[in-house]
Structure formats: C-alpha cells, structure tokens
Design an enzyme around this catalytic site. Structure first.
Site, PDB file in Angstrom:
ATOM      1  CG  ASP A  70     -21.018 -19.641  11.437  1.00  0.00           C
ATOM      2  OD1 ASP A  70     -21.892 -19.598  10.563  1.00  0.00           O
ATOM      3  OD2 ASP A  70     -20.004 -18.916  11.441  1.00  0.00           O
ATOM      4  CG  HIS A 217     -21.686 -19.256  16.699  1.00  0.00           C
ATOM      5  ND1 HIS A 217     -21.760 -17.896  16.799  1.00  0.00           N
ATOM      6  CD2 HIS A 217     -20.560 -19.531  15.990  1.00  0.00           C
ATOM      7  CE1 HIS A 217     -20.713 -17.357  16.180  1.00  0.00           C
ATOM      8  NE2 HIS A 217     -19.963 -18.333  15.676  1.00  0.00           N
TER       9      HIS A 217
END
Ligand SMILES: [Zn+2]
Length: 257
Positions: A70, A217
């Site tokens: 992400d 992430h």
C-alpha cells in the site's frame, strides 16, 4: 441484513431518546449510546462485515499468499521493490495513492509491465478522516484514484482498499456502483508503527496461512530510514519463502470474506 437494522436503529434511536428523555432519562441515554456504538463498531473495525463484504483471504489448495503493498508508488522504493519481488519470483498487487501516481506515472507502468497489478487506495489517502467522509467526498477519492491509474496507462483491478481500513456506511454503496470489491487483509506486521523490520516480518510469518492476504507498505520513513520499507518487504518475502510459501495474485472467484 445487519446493515439496514443498524441504520434504521440509528434513525429511530434519537426519536426514542427524545420521547423517553423526561420520564426515563437513563434508558433514553442508553438507547442513544447503543445506537452510536452500533454505528461506530463496523466503521472503525477494518475487517467487520456489518456494512458489507470485506475480503479477508482467498481459497487455495496451494501453499501461497497474496502480497499487497500500500501507499505507493514512491520514487525511492517502488523500483527496488520490483527487483526484490523478481528475486523471489513473487507477484504482488500495489494499492496506490492516486496523487502519488500522478507524480510518478512511469512507476505505474513499471509495476504492470513487470507482471504485477495496481489497485485503488484513494486519491489523497485521508487516513484521519476517511471514516467520516460524506458520499460526495468518498466518490471523489475513489474516482480520482481510478483516473490517475487510467492516466498513467494502467488498468486498475476492480479492488479497493480504504485508508487504515476504516469505512463508514456510504463506502459499500459507492463501491457497488463502480463494481469494486473491498479488500482487507489476514496478516500484517504493523510496518507503519513498528521500527524493527525483523519484527514486522516475524509477525506476518506467524499469522500467515495458505490463502492469506499480506499487508505491507512502501514510502514510509523515506527521510529517517530510507531502507525501512524495503527491509520489511525483503524479510517478509524471506520468512514466508522459508516456510514454503509462494506469492501469487488470486483470481476474483477465489476471494472470501
Ligand atoms: Zn494506506
């Protein structure tokens, strides 16, 4: 079935409270409190299914997981992540932030050209406010990211992930109208708060099962610890590969709540 019940109670509760306020003060306040809690719980609990379906894993007979990365793309990290993924013969899905992709459209092309997929993670990633945004703003966040992906020449998978996993009762209707599926996760290492990449990887490895959706992430701590995201991803790939996992992108029909 629980969604309309909570929403109806949310409308009826203030009326009941007003009616009972003079005669049964505590009952009146209790009703109001319960209705608020019922509205907040599915909103603030990322994997709660009360507002609508959230995918939390996929069905597979094989020892494999779905890596999702992400918050990119990121000038410092994305290409290095692509090299890391190649080293482990891994395929992943990048849940991108639209305005970041607008800054680095070539990275979006690199992601798809190297066999990975791109999905929608809002236009500006309003993580502090997404849970209380009105429908118009939710639409702007979803459509803005979709446009950024299209402008970068990418094809967005029909997947969406909300910032921090929070979603109010306007999100699912907006997704349904656009044919988007809300994707959650099954294994995460808290790499947005943890400072030790080894702990991130071991947390993920411990909770991973065949069919897990792994949440990672990129682009965090670029200034203070530029290697941090890369190390988290590298150690996670290593730990899961050692346990015999491969890294695949599941087909839509494999996805499960
Ligand atoms: Zn995010």
């Amino acid at each position: 079935v629980i969604r309309p019940v909570i929403l109806l109670f949310g409308i009826v509760a203030p009326v009941l409270t007003a009616l009972l306020f003079r005669t049964h003060l505590f009952a009146a306040l209790a009703i109001l409190l319960v209705s608020h809690l019922l509205l907040l719980y599915p909103t603030l609990t990322p994997l709660s299914q009360w507002w609508g379906r959230v995918v939390t894993h996929f069905e597979t007979p094989n020892r494999e997981v779905w890596l999702t990365i992400d918050d990119g793309p990121d000038a410092a990290h994305t290409r290095k992540i692509l090299d890391l993924l190649d080293r482990f013969s891994a395929k992943a899905t990048f849940f991108v932030i639209g305005e970041r992709l607008q800054r680095f459209p070539q990275l979006g092309r690199d992601i798809t050209e190297r066999g990975h997929t791109i999905a929608n993670h809002t236009l500006t990633h309003p993580s502090g406010s997404f849970w209380c945004l009105p429908p118009s703003e939710i639409a702007r966040q979803i459509d803005g990211c979709a446009e950024a992906i299209a402008e970068a020449g990418g094809r967005a998978e029909s997947y969406f992930r909300t910032p921090a996993g929070l979603k109010n009762w306007f999100v699912h209707p907006a997704l349904r109208r656009r044919g988007l599926t809300l994707i959650g996760w099954s294994a995460r290492g808290f790499d947005t708060v943890e400072t030790d990449p080894a702990k991130v990887a071991s947390r993920i490895a411990k909770s991973a099962r065949p069919g897990s959706i792994v949440l990672l992430h990129e682009g965090h701590r670029v200034d203070s610890a530029p290697e941090f995201s890369l190390r988290c991803i590298e150690l996670t790939l290593q730990a899961l590969a050692e346990r015999g996992y491969s890294f695949v992108i599941p087909a839509p029909q494999q996805l499960r709540p």
